[in-house]
Design a protein around this motif. Structure first.
Motif, mmCIF file in Angstrom:
data_model
loop_
_atom_site.group_PDB
_atom_site.id
_atom_site.type_symbol
_atom_site.label_atom_id
_atom_site.label_comp_id
_atom_site.label_asym_id
_atom_site.label_seq_id
_atom_site.Cartn_x
_atom_site.Cartn_y
_atom_site.Cartn_z
ATOM 1 N N GLU A 211 0.828 -1.200 0.000
ATOM 2 C CA GLU A 211 0.000 0.000 0.000
ATOM 3 C C GLU A 211 0.862 1.249 0.000
ATOM 4 O O GLU A 211 0.509 2.268 -0.601
ATOM 5 C CB GLU A 211 -0.942 -0.003 1.208
ATOM 6 C CG GLU A 211 -1.878 1.179 1.282
ATOM 7 C CD GLU A 211 -2.782 1.330 0.059
ATOM 8 O OE1 GLU A 211 -3.128 2.479 -0.286
ATOM 9 O OE2 GLU A 211 -3.138 0.306 -0.564
ATOM 10 N N SER A 214 2.648 1.497 -3.753
ATOM 11 C CA SER A 214 1.713 1.784 -4.857
ATOM 12 C C SER A 214 0.348 2.047 -4.250
ATOM 13 O O SER A 214 -0.479 1.141 -4.128
ATOM 14 C CB SER A 214 1.644 0.612 -5.837
ATOM 15 O OG SER A 214 2.881 0.377 -6.459
ATOM 16 N N ALA A 215 0.142 3.280 -3.831
ATOM 17 C CA ALA A 215 -1.080 3.630 -3.105
ATOM 18 C C ALA A 215 -2.318 3.310 -3.940
ATOM 19 O O ALA A 215 -2.395 3.656 -5.123
ATOM 20 C CB ALA A 215 -1.064 5.110 -2.744
ATOM 21 N N SER A 216 -3.282 2.644 -3.308
ATOM 22 C CA SER A 216 -4.482 2.226 -4.041
ATOM 23 C C SER A 216 -5.418 3.388 -4.326
ATOM 24 O O SER A 216 -6.267 3.309 -5.212
ATOM 25 C CB SER A 216 -5.224 1.133 -3.247
ATOM 26 O OG SER A 216 -5.579 1.604 -1.962
ATOM 27 N N SER A 217 -5.284 4.468 -3.572
ATOM 28 C CA SER A 217 -6.140 5.639 -3.791
ATOM 29 C C SER A 217 -5.421 6.872 -3.266
ATOM 30 O O SER A 217 -4.328 6.783 -2.684
ATOM 31 C CB SER A 217 -7.491 5.457 -3.083
ATOM 32 O OG SER A 217 -7.302 5.234 -1.705
ATOM 33 N N LEU A 221 1.424 8.760 -5.360
ATOM 34 C CA LEU A 221 1.716 7.430 -5.893
ATOM 35 C C LEU A 221 2.369 6.563 -4.825
ATOM 36 O O LEU A 221 2.064 5.379 -4.686
ATOM 37 C CB LEU A 221 2.661 7.544 -7.099
ATOM 38 C CG LEU A 221 3.053 6.208 -7.748
ATOM 39 C CD1 LEU A 221 1.851 5.583 -8.434
ATOM 40 C CD2 LEU A 221 4.199 6.395 -8.726
ATOM 41 N N CYS A 411 -9.423 3.019 -11.919
ATOM 42 C CA CYS A 411 -8.222 3.413 -11.166
ATOM 43 C C CYS A 411 -8.578 4.385 -10.046
ATOM 44 O O CYS A 411 -9.180 5.440 -10.281
ATOM 45 C CB CYS A 411 -7.199 4.043 -12.110
ATOM 46 S SG CYS A 411 -5.633 4.408 -11.296
ATOM 47 N N ASN A 413 -6.209 5.687 -7.844
ATOM 48 C CA ASN A 413 -5.116 6.599 -7.540
ATOM 49 C C ASN A 413 -5.045 7.706 -8.580
ATOM 50 O O ASN A 413 -4.970 7.436 -9.784
ATOM 51 C CB ASN A 413 -3.781 5.838 -7.485
ATOM 52 C CG ASN A 413 -2.628 6.732 -7.059
ATOM 53 O OD1 ASN A 413 -2.079 7.470 -7.860
ATOM 54 N ND2 ASN A 413 -2.284 6.663 -5.782
ATOM 55 N N GLU A 414 -5.048 8.946 -8.125
ATOM 56 C CA GLU A 414 -5.104 10.085 -9.040
ATOM 57 C C GLU A 414 -3.892 10.141 -9.965
ATOM 58 O O GLU A 414 -4.014 10.472 -11.153
ATOM 59 C CB GLU A 414 -5.213 11.389 -8.242
ATOM 60 C CG GLU A 414 -6.496 11.498 -7.428
ATOM 61 C CD GLU A 414 -6.479 12.702 -6.496
ATOM 62 O OE1 GLU A 414 -5.626 13.598 -6.702
ATOM 63 O OE2 GLU A 414 -7.296 12.735 -5.560
ATOM 64 N N GLU A 416 -1.835 7.623 -10.959
ATOM 65 C CA GLU A 416 -1.868 6.554 -11.961
ATOM 66 C C GLU A 416 -2.939 6.824 -13.011
ATOM 67 O O GLU A 416 -2.743 6.544 -14.196
ATOM 68 C CB GLU A 416 -2.133 5.216 -11.277
ATOM 69 C CG GLU A 416 -0.939 4.628 -10.556
ATOM 70 C CD GLU A 416 -1.188 3.204 -10.125
ATOM 71 O OE1 GLU A 416 -0.751 2.279 -10.830
ATOM 72 O OE2 GLU A 416 -1.837 3.019 -9.077
#
Length: 428
Positions: A211, A214-217, A221, A411, A413-414, A416
């Protein structure tokens, strides 16, 4: 208003010593939930007292003594003047520490009243096994581990996990009640249970790092604090459990992955894809640490496990001068081995990416299509993102556009999502 350096001292000591403080209190009270509460009460006392009176000469000993006194008070309230109370009260003189005050005898301030040098490592290891007990939900394990082993506050955990503080507090409260109801002892599990329970511990550390990396939301990032905490936990675990290859394999994976962090984002925090990263910015010290941990995993014997295989894949990237110079055939073989050992749609998807680099997109597309037919990863942006990339490389623009549009919608995450939107715009 108080001395702000006092609060900084509290934060620093708590960050370093909290696991051992909770562990020592748990060992002496025999009650994990009570010990965690006592440690939090001692922390609250320090936040009031240290900014006013200055930090004590032995901060950890001070916190332990306050926690011990609070334990005695708790047993008094329960009218439990039994052997536990006698053991806790022993050597505490009349007029001794009242929570938050200085010891009656200043000479005793430096005494580590609960500190047993031979028990420290076992205490921290026991905390890890308890916090990651299989009786708890995955969310509860993560929250409790960050709290009692990592020393993070509820607010810090909430920020890291992007959930309300009240949610974190509820998870921790429920977790402690569940452990109490299950009568989980404060102890490192016996050897017959340790392997299965160790898997739970490793999984929690891996989830925290995943997490963070690679942040999920959200708008970032990488959550560096969360990923860094997972690395710290993995290093502690590798020091405490030296004879398990997967412990060293996990540490290797985290170090090698984190080594690429400096190049994974641009000046404004935007993601930088692997093929565009400036590899001169990769952390070479972290790469050396990761490779050394991987060697230790291999030397322990019994072959590499799932984390070790992922670390070996990460090593392939770490030692390559460029994307084109990467040993993609070896990466494919490692993913095939990983798929046999720990099968999952994500492993298959990553294998497809490696196949596309080794043999071309046409060879990889059937792997992705099989995942699509099985409705795997249906709620994730990863599958349509990879499929869209493969179709783009095959010049099947219309189909690629459909996949990337789906990836954008899925997606969370902003950062990504912005990359996917850029790819979509490039299709015209």
């Amino acid at each position: 208003m108080g001395d702000p350096t006092g609060r900084e001292a509290v934060a620093a000591v708590w960050r370093i010593e909290s696991a051992r403080i909770v562990g020592a209190l748990a060992r002496y009270t025999g009650d994990f939930a009570l010990a965690e509460d006592l440690a939090q009460e001692a922390l609250a006392e320090a936040l009031v007292t240290w900014p006013r009176d200055g930090a004590p000469r032995n901060p950890a000993g001070w916190l332990l003594t306050v926690g011990r006194r609070r334990a005695i008070d708790a047993f008094r309230r329960r009218s439990a003047l039994d052997e536990r109370y006698a053991a806790l009260a022993q050597n505490l003189g009349e007029g001794g520490l009242v929570a938050g005050s200085a010891p009656a005898d200043p000479a005793r301030e430096t005494e580590d009243v609960l500190w047993d040098p031979d028990q420290i490592d076992d205490d921290v290891l026991a905390l890890m096994f308890i916090s990651c007990h299989p009786v708890l939900s995955r969310e509860a394990r993560v929250a409790l581990t960050l709290r009692v082993v990592g020393g993070l506050t509820s607010d810090e955990i909430a920020t890291a996990l992007l959930v309300p503080t009240a949610t974190v507090q509820a998870r921790i409260t429920r977790a402690k009640k569940t452990l109490g109801a299950a009568r989980v002892p404060f102890a490192v599990p016996p050897a017959v249970e340790r392997a299965a329970r160790l898997g739970s511990v490793l999984n929690v550390v891996y989830l925290i790092f995943t997490e963070g990396s690679s942040a999920s939301s959200g708008g970032d990032l990488i959550r560096f604090d969360l990923a860094g905490e997972a690395q710290r936990l993995a290093r502690v675990l590798a020091r405490l459990v030296r004879d398990e290859p997967e412990v060293h394999g996990l540490l290797a994976l985290l170090e090698l992955t984190a080594a690429r962090f400096p190049a994974r984002t641009g000046p404004d925090g935007e993601p930088v894809l692997l093929e565009h990263q400036d590899r001169r910015r990769w952390d070479r010290t972290a790469i050396r640490r990761g490779r050394a941990a991987l060697v230790r995993a291999e030397r322990v014997g019994r072959g590499l496990g799932a984390y070790g295989l992922q670390a070996a894949i990460a090593e392939c990237h770490a030692v390559a001068a460029s994307v084109d110079a990467t040993d993609w055939e070896r990466v494919v073989l490692l993913y095939e081995a990983l798929g046999r050992l720990a099968p999952s749609p994500v492993v298959d998807l990553n294998r497809a990416v490696a196949v596309s680099m080794a043999q071309g997109p046409l060879a990889a597309l059937p792997i992705v299509d099989e995942l699509l037919a099985a409705q795997a990863l249906s709620k994730s942006h990863l599958l349509p993102s990879v499929r869209g990339e493969l179709l783009t490389r095959l010049e099947r623009t219309g189909e690629a556009r459909t996949e990337l549009e789906l990836a954008v919608r899925l997606c969370g995450n902003e950062r990504e999502r912005a990359v996917l939107e850029r790819k979509l715009a490039e299709l015209g």
